[in-house]
Write a protein that holds these residues in place. Structure first.
Motif, PDB file in Angstrom:
ATOM      1  N   VAL A 209       0.868  -1.191   0.000  1.00 48.49           N
ATOM      2  CA  VAL A 209       0.000   0.000   0.000  1.00 48.49           C
ATOM      3  C   VAL A 209       0.905   1.242   0.000  1.00 48.49           C
ATOM      4  O   VAL A 209       1.044   1.926   1.014  1.00 48.49           O
ATOM      5  CB  VAL A 209      -0.940   0.020   1.235  1.00 48.49           C
ATOM      6  N   PRO A 210       1.536   1.537  -1.145  1.00 50.76           N
ATOM      7  CA  PRO A 210       2.539   2.611  -1.144  1.00 50.76           C
ATOM      8  C   PRO A 210       1.970   3.995  -0.875  1.00 50.76           C
ATOM      9  O   PRO A 210       2.687   4.877  -0.401  1.00 50.76           O
ATOM     10  CB  PRO A 210       3.149   2.533  -2.555  1.00 50.76           C
ATOM     11  N   ASP A 211       0.668   4.206  -1.164  1.00 57.22           N
ATOM     12  CA  ASP A 211       0.121   5.555  -1.008  1.00 57.22           C
ATOM     13  C   ASP A 211      -0.505   5.775   0.367  1.00 57.22           C
ATOM     14  O   ASP A 211      -1.530   6.437   0.500  1.00 57.22           O
ATOM     15  CB  ASP A 211      -0.896   5.850  -2.111  1.00 57.22           C
ATOM     16  N   ILE A 212       0.091   5.203   1.402  1.00 60.09           N
ATOM     17  CA  ILE A 212      -0.362   5.463   2.775  1.00 60.09           C
ATOM     18  C   ILE A 212       0.839   5.977   3.576  1.00 60.09           C
ATOM     19  O   ILE A 212       1.970   5.539   3.357  1.00 60.09           O
ATOM     20  CB  ILE A 212      -0.939   4.180   3.444  1.00 60.09           C
ATOM     21  N   GLU A 213       0.594   6.944   4.462  1.00 62.59           N
ATOM     22  CA  GLU A 213       1.670   7.397   5.350  1.00 62.59           C
ATOM     23  C   GLU A 213       1.761   6.437   6.532  1.00 62.59           C
ATOM     24  O   GLU A 213       0.731   6.054   7.092  1.00 62.59           O
ATOM     25  CB  GLU A 213       1.362   8.804   5.873  1.00 62.59           C
ATOM     26  N   LEU A 214       2.980   6.103   6.922  1.00 66.98           N
ATOM     27  CA  LEU A 214       3.169   5.197   8.061  1.00 66.98           C
ATOM     28  C   LEU A 214       3.836   5.934   9.222  1.00 66.98           C
ATOM     29  O   LEU A 214       4.844   6.624   9.039  1.00 66.98           O
ATOM     30  CB  LEU A 214       4.027   3.995   7.659  1.00 66.98           C
ATOM     31  N   GLU A 215       3.234   5.748  10.389  1.00 67.86           N
ATOM     32  CA  GLU A 215       3.785   6.319  11.627  1.00 67.86           C
ATOM     33  C   GLU A 215       4.053   5.150  12.569  1.00 67.86           C
ATOM     34  O   GLU A 215       3.236   4.227  12.653  1.00 67.86           O
ATOM     35  CB  GLU A 215       2.741   7.270  12.227  1.00 67.86           C
ATOM     36  N   ALA A 216       5.181   5.173  13.261  1.00 67.25           N
ATOM     37  CA  ALA A 216       5.497   4.067  14.179  1.00 67.25           C
ATOM     38  C   ALA A 216       5.974   4.614  15.515  1.00 67.25           C
ATOM     39  O   ALA A 216       6.707   5.611  15.559  1.00 67.25           O
ATOM     40  CB  ALA A 216       6.585   3.182  13.587  1.00 67.25           C
ATOM     41  N   PHE A 217       5.554   3.972  16.584  1.00 66.04           N
ATOM     42  CA  PHE A 217       6.107   4.302  17.896  1.00 66.04           C
ATOM     43  C   PHE A 217       7.565   3.871  17.927  1.00 66.04           C
ATOM     44  O   PHE A 217       7.899   2.756  17.502  1.00 66.04           O
ATOM     45  CB  PHE A 217       5.339   3.586  19.001  1.00 66.04           C
ATOM     46  N   VAL A 218       8.428   4.759  18.427  1.00 72.48           N
ATOM     47  CA  VAL A 218       9.847   4.411  18.540  1.00 72.48           C
ATOM     48  C   VAL A 218      10.333   4.447  19.985  1.00 72.48           C
ATOM     49  O   VAL A 218      11.434   3.981  20.278  1.00 72.48           O
ATOM     50  CB  VAL A 218      10.738   5.345  17.685  1.00 72.48           C
TER      51      VAL A 218
ATOM     52  N   LYS B 155      16.618   1.896   9.850  1.00 75.17           N
ATOM     53  CA  LYS B 155      15.904   0.711   9.343  1.00 75.17           C
ATOM     54  C   LYS B 155      14.418   1.034   9.154  1.00 75.17           C
ATOM     55  O   LYS B 155      13.779   0.574   8.209  1.00 75.17           O
ATOM     56  CB  LYS B 155      16.065  -0.463  10.315  1.00 75.17           C
ATOM     57  N   LEU B 156      13.872   1.825  10.070  1.00 78.02           N
ATOM     58  CA  LEU B 156      12.458   2.204   9.941  1.00 78.02           C
ATOM     59  C   LEU B 156      12.254   3.138   8.748  1.00 78.02           C
ATOM     60  O   LEU B 156      11.242   3.050   8.046  1.00 78.02           O
ATOM     61  CB  LEU B 156      11.974   2.873  11.235  1.00 78.02           C
ATOM     62  N   VAL B 157      13.213   4.024   8.513  1.00 80.39           N
ATOM     63  CA  VAL B 157      13.126   4.902   7.336  1.00 80.39           C
ATOM     64  C   VAL B 157      13.128   4.036   6.072  1.00 80.39           C
ATOM     65  O   VAL B 157      12.305   4.222   5.169  1.00 80.39           O
ATOM     66  CB  VAL B 157      14.295   5.911   7.314  1.00 80.39           C
ATOM     67  N   ALA B 158      14.025   3.061   6.028  1.00 79.24           N
ATOM     68  CA  ALA B 158      14.105   2.177   4.854  1.00 79.24           C
ATOM     69  C   ALA B 158      12.810   1.389   4.669  1.00 79.24           C
ATOM     70  O   ALA B 158      12.415   1.064   3.544  1.00 79.24           O
ATOM     71  CB  ALA B 158      15.290   1.229   5.006  1.00 79.24           C
ATOM     72  N   ALA B 159      12.112   1.101   5.772  1.00 83.20           N
ATOM     73  CA  ALA B 159      10.852   0.345   5.692  1.00 83.20           C
ATOM     74  C   ALA B 159       9.691   1.214   5.221  1.00 83.20           C
ATOM     75  O   ALA B 159       8.625   0.696   4.896  1.00 83.20           O
ATOM     76  CB  ALA B 159      10.526  -0.257   7.061  1.00 83.20           C
ATOM     77  N   GLY B 160       9.877   2.539   5.219  1.00 84.36           N
ATOM     78  CA  GLY B 160       8.817   3.418   4.722  1.00 84.36           C
ATOM     79  C   GLY B 160       8.124   4.248   5.789  1.00 84.36           C
ATOM     80  O   GLY B 160       7.137   4.930   5.502  1.00 84.36           O
ATOM     81  N   VAL B 161       8.632   4.213   7.020  1.00 86.29           N
ATOM     82  CA  VAL B 161       8.031   5.023   8.092  1.00 86.29           C
ATOM     83  C   VAL B 161       8.460   6.474   7.912  1.00 86.29           C
ATOM     84  O   VAL B 161       9.632   6.754   7.641  1.00 86.29           O
ATOM     85  CB  VAL B 161       8.483   4.494   9.476  1.00 86.29           C
ATOM     86  N   ILE B 162       7.501   7.406   8.044  1.00 86.15           N
ATOM     87  CA  ILE B 162       7.870   8.830   7.922  1.00 86.15           C
ATOM     88  C   ILE B 162       7.665   9.598   9.225  1.00 86.15           C
ATOM     89  O   ILE B 162       8.172  10.694   9.387  1.00 86.15           O
ATOM     90  CB  ILE B 162       7.076   9.545   6.803  1.00 86.15           C
TER      91      ILE B 162
END
Ligand code: SF4
Length: 424
Positions: free
Chosen positions: A158-167, A248-255
Motif C-alpha cells: 500500500v505505497p500511497d499510505i503514510e506510516l507512523e510508528a512508535f519508537v 531501518k524504519l526509514v528504509a521500511a517506509g516510516v515517515i
C-alpha cells in the motif's frame, strides 16, 4: 519528492509541549480528556487546546488531536457536538480508533484528515487498505507488535499510505491497550483513557514453585518469577527504544517517529525530543547515529529498554521482572525554565520551576535546546521576593539560581543532577 521525516512528541500539558518543540519535535499530539486515551493527568480544556494548536502552527510545526477512545453509545451524541468545535481549532489531523467515531468525524468535519490510532491494532496491509478505502484514512499508526519486516511489506503493498510508528516509550503487556486488567482490578477502563497501570504492580507468589510454564504450547520454557520483599513483576514490559534503528524504519517506509508518554515529566519531554532529534538528523544527513543520543536516554527513569517486536520476538527478555518504574534513577530532574519565568538574566543565572531539592554547592547539568549540556555548581538560590535560600524543594515555585559559569543560560533550559556524584 520524498516525504519529510517527522519527530512526533506527546504534549500532556502546554509546558511539556513547549519543551518538546524547543528540543526538536516537528509535531506534537494532544487531546481533550473526554475523548482521548489520556483522561488522567490531562488538563487541556477546549480553550487551552485551541491556544496550543495555534502556538504550534505559529512555529511552523504540526499538532494532531487524539480522539482515540472506544466510545460507548452514550458518548456518541456529545462527541458529535464536540468534533465540530475541535475541527474549528484546525488540528493537522484527528487520531482515531473507533470506526463509529471516525465516521462521525468524516461526515461532520471532512476537512480534517484522520490518522488511524495505534489502538485500532492495524497489523496487516489488507487492514490498511480497508481503513483507507472505507474512511479515507491518510496515515496509519502501526501496531507496536509489528516487525520491521512486516512494516516493509505493508508499505510495498500500500505505497500511497503514510506510516507512523512508535519508537520510544511504555509498552503494554496486552495488544496496545486492548486490556481489561485495569478495569478488572481497579474499575478503570484502559479503553476510556483511565488505565491505572495494573500490570506494573508487584504480585505475590503463593505457589511452591517459582517458575511458570505454558506446558501445552511451550513445554520446557520456564518463566522465572522472582519475588523480593516488594513482590514480583511478571507482567511488566520493558520500554520501547528504537533510537539506534531509526535508519531501518526509514528504509521500511516510516515517515513519522512517535514517542509515547503524555503523562511523563517535563524532563522526559525535553530529553527524549533532544535525543531523537539528534539521531534523526544523523539519519537524514546519512551519518552513523551518534551513540551519545542513546546514552542520554539512560538519564531518564525507565523499565529497561528493548526493541519490542521490531527486530525479533523479545520473549522473556522484553520483561522487567525486578522492578516497576524505578528501574533506573541515576539522574534527578531539578527544574525547568519556561516563558513564565524571568528571562534575560545575568550570565550564569537561571529562573526555574523547582521540581526536586536544589541546594547550595550542588553540581548540576544544564540542558539547553540545540546546544551541548553544561556542568556547573549552584552558588546562590533566591525566591521571588529576592530572599536567599540554602536549599529549596519541590512545590516551592519559581526560584532564581546563580551558577558558577559565565555563559548566558537560554530559555527552556533544564537542571538535572547525577545522584551518584551527589552521593560522593
Ligand atoms: S494495565 Fe498495563 S497492559 Fe493493561 S492497558 Fe494498562 S498499561 Fe496496558
Amino acid at each position: 519528492m520524498k516525504p519529510s521525516l517527522e519527530l512526533l512528541m506527546p504534549a500532556g500539558s502546554t509546558n511539556k509541549m513547549k519543551l518538546a518543540l524547543e528540543y526538536g519535535a516537528d509535531a506534537v499530539y494532544l487531546g481533550p480528556p473526554l475523548f482521548s486515551l489520556r483522561a488522567r493527568e490531562n488538563h487541556f480544556n477546549n480553550l487551552e487546546l485551541n491556544q496550543a494548536i495555534a502556538d504550534v502552527h505559529a512555529r511552523g510545526k504540526k499538532a494532531y488531536m487524539t480522539l482515540n477512545i472506544f466510545s460507548r453509545n452514550r458518548k456518541l451524541k456529545p462527541f458529535s457536538e464536540a468534533v465540530v468545535e475541535f475541527a474549528k481549532m484546525k488540528p493537522d489531523a484527528f487520531i482515531m480508533s473507533d470506526p463509529g467515531m471516525a465516521s462521525i468525524a468524516r461526515n461532520l468535519a471532512p476537512e480534517i484528515p484522520i490518522h488511524l490510532s495505534v489502538q485500532a491494532n492495524c497489523m496487516n496491509w489488507e487492514s490498511v487498505k480497508f481503513w483507507k478505502k472505507s474512511l479515507g484514512i491518510e496515515r496509519v499508526i502501526l501496531s507496536r507488535e509489528l516487525s520491521i519486516y512486516e512494516i516493509t511489506e505493508i508499505k510495498q503493498r500500500v505505497p500511497d499510505i503514510e506510516l507512523e510508528a512508535f519508537v520510544h516509550g511504555s509498552i503494554c503487556i496486552a495488544y496496545s491497550g486492548r486490556c481489561l486488567m485495569s478495569s478488572y482490578m481497579d474499575n478503570r477502563d484502559a479503553n476510556q483513557g483511565v488505565c491505572d497501570n495494573s500490570c506494573r504492580e508487584s504480585f505475590k507468589v503463593f505457589e511452591k514453585d517459582y517458575f511458570i510454564e505454558d506446558a501445552k504450547n511451550n513445554p520446557g520454557e520456564l518463566y522465572q518469577i522472582d519475588e523480593d520483599e516488594h513482590g514480583t513483576y511478571i507482567l511488566n514490559a520493558k520500554d520501547l527504544c528504537m533510537i539506534e534503528h531509526l535508519d531501518k524504519l526509514v528504509a521500511a517506509g516510516v515517515i513519522s517517529f512517535k514517542v509515547e508518554g503524555r503523562t511523563k515529566s517535563e524532563f522526559y519531554a525535553a530529553m527524549v525530543a533532544r535525543s531523537y532529534r539528534g539521531a534523526l538528523d544523523d539519519v537524514i544527513a546519512g551519518r552513523p547515529i551518534n551513540t551519545e543520543w542513546s546514552r542520554s536516554l539512560d538519564k531518564l527513569t525507565n523499565r529497561g529498554y528493548h526493541t519490542a517486536f521490531m527486530l525479533e520476538n523479545p520473549g522473556s527478555t522484553g520483561q522487567n521482572y525486578k522492578a516497576s518504574t524505578q528501574y533506573q534513577e541515576q539522574y534527578k530532574f531539578l527544574g525547568y525554565n519556561d516563558d513564565t519565568c524571568e528571562q534575560a538574566l545575568a550570565d550564569g543565572d537561571v529562573s526555574i520551576h523547582v521540581k526536586n531539592k536544589i541546594h547550595l554547592g550542588q553540581t548540576v547539568e544544564v540542558l539547553r535546546p540545540g546546544a551541548s549540556p553544561l556542568v556547573a555548581k549552584v552558588i546562590s538560590i533566591q525566591n521571588q521576593k529576592g530572599e536567599f535560600k540554602d536549599q529549596v524543594h519541590s512545590g516551592s515555585g519559581i526560584h532564581r539560581c546563580h551558577l558558577d559559569i559565565t555563559q548566558k543560560i537560554p530559555p527552556f533550559a533544564l537542571l538535572i543532577t547525577d545522584l551518584q556524584s551527589e552521593a560522593k
